[in-house]
Design a protein around this motif. Structure first.
Motif, short mmCIF file in Angstrom:
data_model
loop_
_atom_site.label_atom_id
_atom_site.label_comp_id
_atom_site.label_asym_id
_atom_site.label_seq_id
_atom_site.Cartn_x
_atom_site.Cartn_y
_atom_site.Cartn_z
N UNK A 141 0.82 -1.20 0.00
CA UNK A 141 0.00 0.00 0.00
C UNK A 141 0.86 1.26 0.00
N UNK A 142 2.19 1.12 0.00
CA UNK A 142 3.11 2.25 0.07
C UNK A 142 4.03 2.35 -1.15
N UNK A 143 4.65 1.25 -1.54
CA UNK A 143 5.69 1.27 -2.58
C UNK A 143 5.11 1.43 -3.99
N UNK A 144 5.84 2.19 -4.80
CA UNK A 144 5.51 2.34 -6.22
C UNK A 144 6.72 1.92 -7.05
N UNK A 148 -5.38 -16.82 -10.41
CA UNK A 148 -6.65 -16.11 -10.51
C UNK A 148 -6.93 -15.35 -9.21
N UNK A 149 -7.61 -14.21 -9.33
CA UNK A 149 -8.00 -13.44 -8.15
C UNK A 149 -8.18 -11.98 -8.47
N UNK A 150 -8.43 -11.18 -7.45
CA UNK A 150 -8.61 -9.74 -7.62
C UNK A 150 -7.26 -9.03 -7.59
N UNK A 151 -7.15 -7.96 -8.36
CA UNK A 151 -5.90 -7.20 -8.44
C UNK A 151 -6.23 -5.72 -8.33
N UNK A 152 -5.73 -5.07 -7.29
CA UNK A 152 -5.96 -3.65 -7.03
C UNK A 152 -4.69 -2.90 -7.41
N UNK A 153 -4.79 -1.98 -8.39
CA UNK A 153 -3.61 -1.28 -8.90
C UNK A 153 -3.86 0.22 -8.98
N UNK A 154 -2.75 0.97 -9.09
CA UNK A 154 -2.78 2.37 -9.48
C UNK A 154 -2.14 2.45 -10.85
N UNK A 214 -1.61 -3.91 -1.63
CA UNK A 214 -1.79 -5.10 -0.80
C UNK A 214 -3.27 -5.23 -0.44
N UNK A 215 -3.90 -4.08 -0.14
CA UNK A 215 -5.33 -4.04 0.17
C UNK A 215 -6.12 -4.44 -1.06
N UNK A 216 -6.96 -5.41 -0.96
CA UNK A 216 -7.87 -5.87 -2.02
C UNK A 216 -7.21 -6.74 -3.09
N UNK A 217 -5.90 -6.94 -3.07
CA UNK A 217 -5.25 -7.82 -4.04
C UNK A 217 -5.27 -9.24 -3.50
N UNK A 218 -5.90 -10.14 -4.26
CA UNK A 218 -5.99 -11.54 -3.87
C UNK A 218 -5.55 -12.40 -5.05
N UNK A 219 -4.30 -12.30 -5.39
CA UNK A 219 -3.69 -13.12 -6.43
C UNK A 219 -2.21 -13.29 -6.08
N UNK A 220 -1.62 -14.35 -6.56
CA UNK A 220 -0.21 -14.64 -6.26
C UNK A 220 0.66 -14.42 -7.49
#
Length: 82
Positions: free
Chosen positions: A24-27, A38-44, A71-77
């Motif tokens: 949630x911090x690093x870019x 498979x899973x959810x991926x939260x990106x900027x 990290x928040x809302x990302x559920x994929x490996x």
């Protein structure tokens, strides 16, 4: 982190790939990413928009350059940038 500029001999292909640890911090430099499972991926995105890709498939290339995988809302490996 991997250098993600296009290859001089093949401009449409990147030079390298690297794993991404969701944070949630690093870019990182604007890059295309691929999911390992498979899973959810939260990106900027490179333009600064936050997007949640729901139910991304394993091995799916996300069709936008991103600068952060949350990290928040990302559920994929095994997320990789290139």
């Amino acid at each position: 982190m991997a250098k993600t500029s296009p290859s001089p001999s093949h401009p449409s292909y990147p030079d390298d790939a690297a794993p991404v640890v969701p944070s949630d911090v690093n870019t990182f430099e604007p890059s295309v990413i691929i999911t390992g499972s498979a899973g959810n991926l939260h990106v900027t995105t490179a333009q600064g928009s936050e997007v949640l890709f729901v139910s991304s498939g394993a091995g799916q290339v996300i069709p936008v350059r991103v600068i952060k995988v949350w990290e928040d809302s990302t559920v994929t490996d095994s997320v990789r940038i290139f």
